[in-house]
Design a protein around this motif. Structure first.
Motif, PDB file in Angstrom:
ATOM      1  N   GLY A 104     -21.045  -1.950  -4.040  1.00  0.00           N
ATOM      2  CA  GLY A 104     -19.705  -2.365  -4.432  1.00  0.00           C
ATOM      3  C   GLY A 104     -18.685  -1.336  -4.014  1.00  0.00           C
ATOM      4  O   GLY A 104     -19.013  -0.176  -3.756  1.00  0.00           O
ATOM      5  N   ALA A 105     -17.421  -1.792  -3.912  1.00  0.00           N
ATOM      6  CA  ALA A 105     -16.315  -0.895  -3.548  1.00  0.00           C
ATOM      7  C   ALA A 105     -15.065  -1.345  -4.279  1.00  0.00           C
ATOM      8  O   ALA A 105     -14.891  -2.529  -4.581  1.00  0.00           O
ATOM      9  N   LEU A 106     -14.157  -0.375  -4.554  1.00  0.00           N
ATOM     10  CA  LEU A 106     -12.930  -0.626  -5.300  1.00  0.00           C
ATOM     11  C   LEU A 106     -11.738  -0.047  -4.557  1.00  0.00           C
ATOM     12  O   LEU A 106     -11.835   1.030  -3.979  1.00  0.00           O
ATOM     13  N   SER A 107     -10.640  -0.777  -4.587  1.00  0.00           N
ATOM     14  CA  SER A 107      -9.386  -0.271  -4.036  1.00  0.00           C
ATOM     15  C   SER A 107      -8.255  -1.116  -4.580  1.00  0.00           C
ATOM     16  O   SER A 107      -8.273  -2.339  -4.452  1.00  0.00           O
ATOM     17  N   LEU A 108      -7.270  -0.486  -5.192  1.00  0.00           N
ATOM     18  CA  LEU A 108      -6.176  -1.239  -5.786  1.00  0.00           C
ATOM     19  C   LEU A 108      -5.076  -1.579  -4.788  1.00  0.00           C
ATOM     20  O   LEU A 108      -4.264  -2.458  -5.042  1.00  0.00           O
ATOM     21  N   ARG A 109      -5.028  -0.916  -3.652  1.00  0.00           N
ATOM     22  CA  ARG A 109      -3.885  -1.079  -2.752  1.00  0.00           C
ATOM     23  C   ARG A 109      -4.267  -1.482  -1.330  1.00  0.00           C
ATOM     24  O   ARG A 109      -3.391  -1.890  -0.581  1.00  0.00           O
ATOM     25  N   LYS A 110      -5.504  -1.356  -0.949  1.00  0.00           N
ATOM     26  CA  LYS A 110      -5.878  -1.584   0.441  1.00  0.00           C
ATOM     27  C   LYS A 110      -6.628  -2.898   0.651  1.00  0.00           C
ATOM     28  O   LYS A 110      -7.057  -3.196   1.751  1.00  0.00           O
ATOM     29  N   ASP A 135       0.853  -1.191   0.000  1.00  0.00           N
ATOM     30  CA  ASP A 135       0.000   0.000   0.000  1.00  0.00           C
ATOM     31  C   ASP A 135       0.885   1.236   0.000  1.00  0.00           C
ATOM     32  O   ASP A 135       1.594   1.517   0.970  1.00  0.00           O
ATOM     33  N   ASP A 136       0.865   1.986  -1.114  1.00  0.00           N
ATOM     34  CA  ASP A 136       1.700   3.180  -1.241  1.00  0.00           C
ATOM     35  C   ASP A 136       0.932   4.469  -0.952  1.00  0.00           C
ATOM     36  O   ASP A 136       1.422   5.561  -1.214  1.00  0.00           O
ATOM     37  N   GLY A 137      -0.289   4.324  -0.451  1.00  0.00           N
ATOM     38  CA  GLY A 137      -1.078   5.503  -0.129  1.00  0.00           C
ATOM     39  C   GLY A 137      -1.817   6.106  -1.296  1.00  0.00           C
ATOM     40  O   GLY A 137      -2.511   7.114  -1.135  1.00  0.00           O
ATOM     41  N   SER A 138      -1.711   5.495  -2.484  1.00  0.00           N
ATOM     42  CA  SER A 138      -2.332   6.090  -3.671  1.00  0.00           C
ATOM     43  C   SER A 138      -3.849   6.006  -3.644  1.00  0.00           C
ATOM     44  O   SER A 138      -4.518   6.698  -4.399  1.00  0.00           O
ATOM     45  N   ASP A 139      -4.386   5.150  -2.779  1.00  0.00           N
ATOM     46  CA  ASP A 139      -5.842   5.039  -2.687  1.00  0.00           C
ATOM     47  C   ASP A 139      -6.458   6.048  -1.721  1.00  0.00           C
ATOM     48  O   ASP A 139      -7.679   6.103  -1.575  1.00  0.00           O
TER      49      ASP A 139
END
Length: 612
Positions: free
Chosen positions: A598-604, A99-103
């Motif tokens: 629905g929910a989306l997150s690429l890093r979390k 997780d780089d914080g981009s979300d």
């Protein structure tokens, strides 16, 4: 194969679409380069939707705006997928999954008030009138999507819009975060007919058994199983439709882990009516009606018949001969009677069931009227895994034979036999004994189970680098057909699953589950999955429950159409029993807010390890 009606990130290996789990044609876009109306993300009920996993031009009509899309990107987890490899052996969490914080969401506006703080204040709300009403991180179409609402959802909003960029009626900040454009897919009129018709919300939370309550199918008299095996009372059915907070658990139990009542179509498949048909219209649309009703009456007397729930009141939107309202993008003629016919091997989720002219009908989530005597009501699987208290850990065994037994030591050293129910979970001590030349495993309660009667889920051979305190992750073994949920190094839940039917084969050319280390990036309370008619195993499953994508088209989800958990049989996804899938959905991240679909997150998202 495809997921219908939902846009997902177009970064997916497309050559494998016909051999794996139903694929999204495009994955949720992190950004959208051009403004587009939110109505573009829906597809009319009677039309074939665009292929979900292919970036090929859409088959939608020219007067529909193209949905927002994203440029090619690496699918989450794709860089660390290594078929045949052992993700547990990785020395550290790959940088692609850190997780780089981009979300992190921008703090543009304070959240809306969810309850009045003074008598003169009021709660402002908006409602979804589409299959997907997208929620954006910022009030503009080019912003990142963070989730979506489903028709009937009502959420708190700020009283005034936060901008009108390419959205004439305004972008509104909603609870708990994000922005929705008022227009084709959302409205400020929470009494809209589509909102009223879709007001029944899916049930998401179900009681999860812990030792020593329910193990496997060991307690058929539990509320969930009793509700599946026998018709509910009228009062209980009312609780499902209009559950208060105090009644929610009881209402949820009746569904056995499913968010709605589900039915599967029989052959010939049922018509999908736009409104309640009178007797003459039924005979016209169903030429075999008289013979069919005789067959249905006979089938209702069969010992395995599952009765529908007691009838609800006829939905008010269908009274006086009115057609059901279409959702956004669903163009219906005011004079339409039949919207189409169900496809072969199709499943439907029902908002309600009701009687009309001596027949029972159901209202589907697509707001079509379905004659239930041309379907069979789903009896949810009674199987459920084991939630592990802090003082119980692996190994755990599951009975894999239907007539297994356990040996119970007596006071004088003798052994007595007791039944071991199919798929019953038995926590083990780790010790083993040989009795009469046969190997037995010792349970924590001192009883013995025959080693070849069970599948044993053992502690991991090594603790992976990412198993740090407080981090949730999931371990799936294809050979064991098992899933273990971990918090750090401690297992908290164990169950049996169904992975790809072709075992350890190549997921690009066979129905096998991909191996490697991934993150859950997209979650749907329900989503429709279907396959092409020319496919060797065509299907059309509406509202597949508790879907969690972790790479390309591979996902965890409940299967309401089979009860073979513990046996490989999917198209590539990881199938779970409804109760297991409901528990896992609420446990993992990204979290899906209560009113969202629905929910989306690429890093979390929660980490997923899939290995042989």
């Amino acid at each position: 194969m495809r997921v219908r009606g939902v846009l997902l990130l177009p970064a997916i290996a497309l050559a494998t679409l016909s051999v794996s789990c139903p694929r999204p044609a495009s994955e949720p876009a992190a950004t959208s380069p051009a403004p587009a109306p939110a109505s573009a993300v829906t597809a009319p009920l009677a039309e074939a939707p665009p292929a979900v996993a292919a970036p090929a031009p859409s088959a939608a009509s020219a007067d529909e705006a193209a949905p927002p899309s994203a440029g090619a990107a690496v699918a989450p987890g794709a860089l660390v997928a290594s078929p045949g490899g052992d993700p547990l052996a990785l020395p550290a969490l790959p940088p692609e999954l850190v997780d780089d914080g981009s979300d992190k969401l921008p703090e543009l506006d304070p959240p809306p008030a969810t309850s009045p703080t003074a008598a003169e204040e009021e709660v402002h709300e908006l409602a979804s009138i589409a299959r997907e009403t997208w929620v954006f991180a910022e009030p503009r179409w080019t912003s990142r999507r963070i989730g979506y609402l489903r028709a009937g959802a009502v959420v708190a909003r700020r009283p005034e819009p936060s901008g009108r960029s390419s959205c004439a009626d305004g972008w509104y900040r909603i609870e708990p975060n994000g922005y929705v454009c008022i227009g084709a897919s959302a409205t400020l009129n929470i009494h809209d007919l589509a909102v009223e018709a879709s007001s029944r919300r899916p049930v998401r939370r179900f009681a999860s058994p812990a030792l020593p309550v329910v193990r496997g199918e060991a307690a058929p008299a539990t509320a969930a199983q009793a509700g599946a095996a026998a018709p509910a009372t009228a009062a209980q059915a009312s609780e499902i439709a209009h559950a208060t907070a105090a009644q929610a658990g009881e209402a949820a139990a009746l569904l056995g882990g499913l968010p709605y009542t589900y039915v599967m179509s029989r052959s010939p498949t049922p018509p999908l009516y736009a409104r309640l048909p009178d007797e003459a219209e039924q005979r016209s649309a169903e030429p075999d009606l008289a013979a069919h009703l005789l067959r249905a009456a006979t089938a209702a007397r069969a010992p395995d018949f599952v009765a529908p729930p007691p009838p609800d009141a006829t939905p008010s939107v269908l009274l006086y001969g009115r057609p059901a309202p279409g959702l956004a993008g669903d163009r219906r003629s005011p004079d339409a009677l039949v919207l189409g016919r169900a496809r072969t091997r199709s499943g439907f989720a029902l908002l309600s069931t009701f009687d009309h002219d001596g027949r029972r009908f159901g209202l589907t989530t697509d707001l079509a009227v379905l004659p239930l005597d041309r379907t069979r009501v789903i009896r949810p699987s009674a199987f459920v895994g084991l939630k592990l208290p802090e003082d119980v850990t692996l190994p755990v065994a599951f009975a894999r034979r239907r007539h297994a037994a356990r040996l119970i030591p007596g006071e004088r050293g003798g052994l007595t036999r007791a039944p071991l129910r199919f798929r019953e979970a038995v926590p083990l001590s780790g010790a083993s004994r040989r009795v009469g030349g046969i190997d037995y495993l010792e349970a924590r309660d001192g009883s013995l189970v025959r080693a070849d009667d069970v599948v044993r889920v053992d502690p991991l051979p090594r603790t992976p680098a990412w198993a740090v305190r407080g981090r949730k992750w999931i371990d799936v073994s294809i050979e064991k057909q098992s899933l273990v949920a971990y918090e750090g190094a401690r297992p908290v839940y164990v169950t049996l699953v169904s992975t790809g039917a072709d075992g350890l084969g190549d997921p690009k050319t066979t129905r096998s589950t991909v191996q490697g280390l991934f993150r859950i990036h997209t979650k749907h309370v329900t989503v429709t999955m279907d396959g092409d008619e020319e496919d060797e195993d065509p299907f059309d499953f509406r509202d597949v429950p508790f879907v969690q994508y972790f790479t390309e088209g591979f996902a965890f989800h409940a299967a309401y159409w089979h009860d073979d958990f513990g046996t490989a049989r999917s198209h590539g996804c990881v199938n779970l029993s409804p109760l297991d899938a409901a528990w896992l959905f609420e446990w993992t991240t990204p979290e899906v807010p209560a009113a969202w679909h629905g929910a989306l997150s690429l890093r979390k998202g929660t980490l997923v390890s899939i290995r042989p």
